[in-house]
Design a protein around this motif. Sequence first.
Motif, PDB file in Angstrom:
ATOM      1  N   MET A   1      39.503  46.006  16.801  1.00 20.30           N
ATOM      2  CA  MET A   1      38.646  46.381  17.905  1.00 20.30           C
ATOM      3  C   MET A   1      39.523  46.537  19.136  1.00 20.30           C
ATOM      4  N   LYS A   2      39.204  47.542  19.930  1.00 23.50           N
ATOM      5  CA  LYS A   2      39.945  47.787  21.165  1.00 23.50           C
ATOM      6  C   LYS A   2      38.976  47.683  22.339  1.00 23.50           C
ATOM      7  N   LYS A   3      39.355  46.939  23.370  1.00 24.94           N
ATOM      8  CA  LYS A   3      38.526  46.774  24.564  1.00 24.94           C
ATOM      9  C   LYS A   3      39.376  46.913  25.815  1.00 24.94           C
ATOM     10  N   MET A   4      38.718  47.344  26.904  1.00 25.24           N
ATOM     11  CA  MET A   4      39.352  47.392  28.211  1.00 25.24           C
ATOM     12  C   MET A   4      38.499  46.534  29.132  1.00 25.24           C
ATOM     13  N   TYR A   5      39.160  45.636  29.851  1.00 26.04           N
ATOM     14  CA  TYR A   5      38.480  44.769  30.805  1.00 26.04           C
ATOM     15  C   TYR A   5      38.946  45.127  32.211  1.00 26.04           C
ATOM     16  N   GLN A   6      37.998  45.351  33.089  1.00 23.90           N
ATOM     17  CA  GLN A   6      38.305  45.610  34.496  1.00 23.90           C
ATOM     18  C   GLN A   6      38.224  44.287  35.232  1.00 23.90           C
ATOM     19  N   LEU A   7      39.333  43.882  35.853  1.00 26.48           N
ATOM     20  CA  LEU A   7      39.371  42.630  36.585  1.00 26.48           C
ATOM     21  C   LEU A   7      39.193  42.883  38.070  1.00 26.48           C
ATOM     22  N   GLU A   8      38.774  41.840  38.783  1.00 29.69           N
ATOM     23  CA  GLU A   8      38.588  41.969  40.229  1.00 29.69           C
ATOM     24  C   GLU A   8      39.925  42.223  40.916  1.00 29.69           C
ATOM     25  N   THR A   9      40.912  41.382  40.662  1.00 24.64           N
ATOM     26  CA  THR A   9      42.223  41.580  41.278  1.00 24.64           C
ATOM     27  C   THR A   9      43.341  41.057  40.387  1.00 24.64           C
ATOM     28  N   VAL A  10      44.312  41.895  40.187  1.00 19.91           N
ATOM     29  CA  VAL A  10      45.590  41.501  39.596  1.00 19.91           C
ATOM     30  C   VAL A  10      46.596  41.985  40.628  1.00 19.91           C
ATOM     31  N   THR A  11      47.149  41.061  41.390  1.00 11.75           N
ATOM     32  CA  THR A  11      47.853  41.442  42.606  1.00 11.75           C
ATOM     33  C   THR A  11      49.363  41.606  42.482  1.00 11.75           C
ATOM     34  N   CYS A  12      49.958  41.170  41.378  1.00  7.77           N
ATOM     35  CA  CYS A  12      51.417  41.227  41.314  1.00  7.77           C
ATOM     36  C   CYS A  12      51.909  41.167  39.872  1.00  7.77           C
ATOM     37  N   PRO A  13      53.178  41.465  39.656  1.00 12.95           N
ATOM     38  CA  PRO A  13      53.742  41.384  38.308  1.00 12.95           C
ATOM     39  C   PRO A  13      53.648  39.979  37.701  1.00 12.95           C
ATOM     40  N   SER A  14      53.664  38.947  38.525  1.00 16.56           N
ATOM     41  CA  SER A  14      53.530  37.585  38.008  1.00 16.56           C
ATOM     42  C   SER A  14      52.157  37.367  37.377  1.00 16.56           C
ATOM     43  N   CYS A  15      51.139  37.989  37.942  1.00 13.69           N
ATOM     44  CA  CYS A  15      49.793  37.914  37.366  1.00 13.69           C
ATOM     45  C   CYS A  15      49.783  38.554  35.976  1.00 13.69           C
ATOM     46  N   VAL A  16      50.463  39.687  35.864  1.00 13.86           N
ATOM     47  CA  VAL A  16      50.560  40.388  34.590  1.00 13.86           C
ATOM     48  C   VAL A  16      51.201  39.482  33.545  1.00 13.86           C
ATOM     49  N   VAL A  17      52.314  38.870  33.895  1.00 18.60           N
ATOM     50  CA  VAL A  17      53.026  37.985  32.970  1.00 18.60           C
ATOM     51  C   VAL A  17      52.136  36.810  32.566  1.00 18.60           C
ATOM     52  N   ARG A  18      51.432  36.262  33.516  1.00 20.79           N
ATOM     53  CA  ARG A  18      50.559  35.109  33.247  1.00 20.79           C
ATOM     54  C   ARG A  18      49.445  35.476  32.262  1.00 20.79           C
ATOM     55  N   ILE A  19      48.777  36.591  32.497  1.00 16.27           N
ATOM     56  CA  ILE A  19      47.672  37.011  31.623  1.00 16.27           C
ATOM     57  C   ILE A  19      48.194  37.407  30.250  1.00 16.27           C
ATOM     58  N   GLU A  20      49.250  38.225  30.200  1.00 17.96           N
ATOM     59  CA  GLU A  20      49.802  38.648  28.914  1.00 17.96           C
ATOM     60  C   GLU A  20      50.336  37.463  28.118  1.00 17.96           C
ATOM     61  N   GLY A  21      50.942  36.501  28.803  1.00 21.32           N
ATOM     62  CA  GLY A  21      51.450  35.312  28.125  1.00 21.32           C
ATOM     63  C   GLY A  21      50.333  34.533  27.462  1.00 21.32           C
ATOM     64  N   MET A  22      49.230  34.372  28.162  1.00 23.10           N
ATOM     65  CA  MET A  22      48.087  33.663  27.608  1.00 23.10           C
ATOM     66  C   MET A  22      47.496  34.428  26.432  1.00 23.10           C
ATOM     67  N   LEU A  23      47.326  35.747  26.579  1.00 25.93           N
ATOM     68  CA  LEU A  23      46.749  36.554  25.507  1.00 25.93           C
ATOM     69  C   LEU A  23      47.635  36.561  24.265  1.00 25.93           C
ATOM     70  N   SER A  24      48.939  36.576  24.451  1.00 23.50           N
ATOM     71  CA  SER A  24      49.854  36.618  23.299  1.00 23.50           C
ATOM     72  C   SER A  24      49.793  35.346  22.468  1.00 23.50           C
ATOM     73  N   LYS A  25      49.319  34.260  23.037  1.00 23.28           N
ATOM     74  CA  LYS A  25      49.222  32.985  22.320  1.00 23.28           C
ATOM     75  C   LYS A  25      47.887  32.807  21.588  1.00 23.28           C
ATOM     76  N   MET A  26      46.953  33.713  21.825  1.00 30.22           N
ATOM     77  CA  MET A  26      45.632  33.580  21.219  1.00 30.22           C
ATOM     78  C   MET A  26      45.603  34.196  19.828  1.00 30.22           C
TER      79      MET A  26
END
Length: 70
Positions: free
Chosen positions: A1-26
Amino acid sequence: MKKMYQLETVTCPSCVVRIEGMLSKMKGIEQSDVRFNTSRVNVVYNEEVISSQEIIDKIQQLGYQVLSEK
Protein backbone atom coordinates in the motif's frame (compact mmCIF):
# COMPACT_ATOMS: atom_id res chain seq x y z
CA MET A 1 0.00 0.00 0.00
CA LYS A 2 1.23 3.48 -0.82
CA LYS A 3 0.09 6.58 1.11
CA MET A 4 0.98 10.26 1.20
CA TYR A 5 0.56 12.21 4.43
CA GLN A 6 0.42 16.00 4.46
CA LEU A 7 1.96 17.36 7.65
CA GLU A 8 1.41 20.77 9.20
CA THR A 9 5.11 21.67 9.31
CA VAL A 10 8.38 19.98 8.55
CA THR A 11 10.75 22.88 8.96
CA CYS A 12 14.26 21.54 8.39
CA PRO A 13 16.42 18.62 7.26
CA SER A 14 16.70 17.48 10.89
CA CYS A 15 12.93 16.96 10.94
CA VAL A 16 13.26 14.80 7.83
CA VAL A 17 15.95 12.66 9.46
CA ARG A 18 13.90 12.31 12.63
CA ILE A 19 10.72 11.18 10.84
CA GLU A 20 12.51 8.89 8.36
CA GLY A 21 14.55 7.36 11.18
CA MET A 22 11.41 6.52 13.13
CA LEU A 23 9.62 5.13 10.05
CA SER A 24 12.60 2.96 9.08
CA LYS A 25 12.42 1.20 12.46
CA MET A 26 8.74 0.29 12.13
CA LYS A 27 7.81 -3.22 11.04
CA GLY A 28 5.89 -3.22 7.79
CA ILE A 29 7.33 0.02 6.40
CA GLU A 30 8.99 -0.83 3.09
CA GLN A 31 9.95 2.68 1.96
CA SER A 32 9.55 6.25 3.16
CA ASP A 33 10.36 9.64 1.72
CA VAL A 34 9.95 12.86 3.71
CA ARG A 35 10.08 16.26 1.97
CA PHE A 36 10.55 19.28 4.20
CA ASN A 37 9.89 21.78 1.39
CA THR A 38 6.34 20.41 0.90
CA SER A 39 5.81 18.87 4.39
CA ARG A 40 4.80 15.58 2.77
CA VAL A 41 5.60 12.03 3.79
CA ASN A 42 5.30 9.27 1.19
CA VAL A 43 5.20 5.75 2.61
CA VAL A 44 5.04 2.30 1.06
CA TYR A 45 3.97 -0.26 3.64
CA ASN A 46 2.57 -3.75 4.10
CA GLU A 47 -0.99 -3.27 5.30
CA GLU A 48 -1.05 -6.80 6.70
CA VAL A 49 1.65 -5.76 9.19
CA ILE A 50 0.88 -2.11 9.96
CA SER A 51 -2.09 0.19 9.48
CA SER A 52 -2.19 3.72 8.17
CA GLN A 53 -3.52 4.86 11.55
CA GLU A 54 -0.48 3.36 13.31
CA ILE A 55 1.79 5.35 10.97
CA ILE A 56 -0.17 8.54 11.64
CA ASP A 57 -0.03 7.93 15.39
CA LYS A 58 3.76 7.50 15.32
CA ILE A 59 4.29 10.65 13.26
CA GLN A 60 2.08 12.60 15.67
CA GLN A 61 3.95 11.18 18.68
CA LEU A 62 7.03 12.92 17.29
CA GLY A 63 5.13 16.22 17.40
CA TYR A 64 4.09 16.60 13.75
CA GLN A 65 0.41 17.13 13.00
CA VAL A 66 -0.93 15.02 10.12
CA LEU A 67 -3.42 17.18 8.19
CA SER A 68 -4.50 14.67 5.55
CA GLU A 69 -3.71 11.36 3.89
CA LYS A 70 -4.09 10.25 0.29
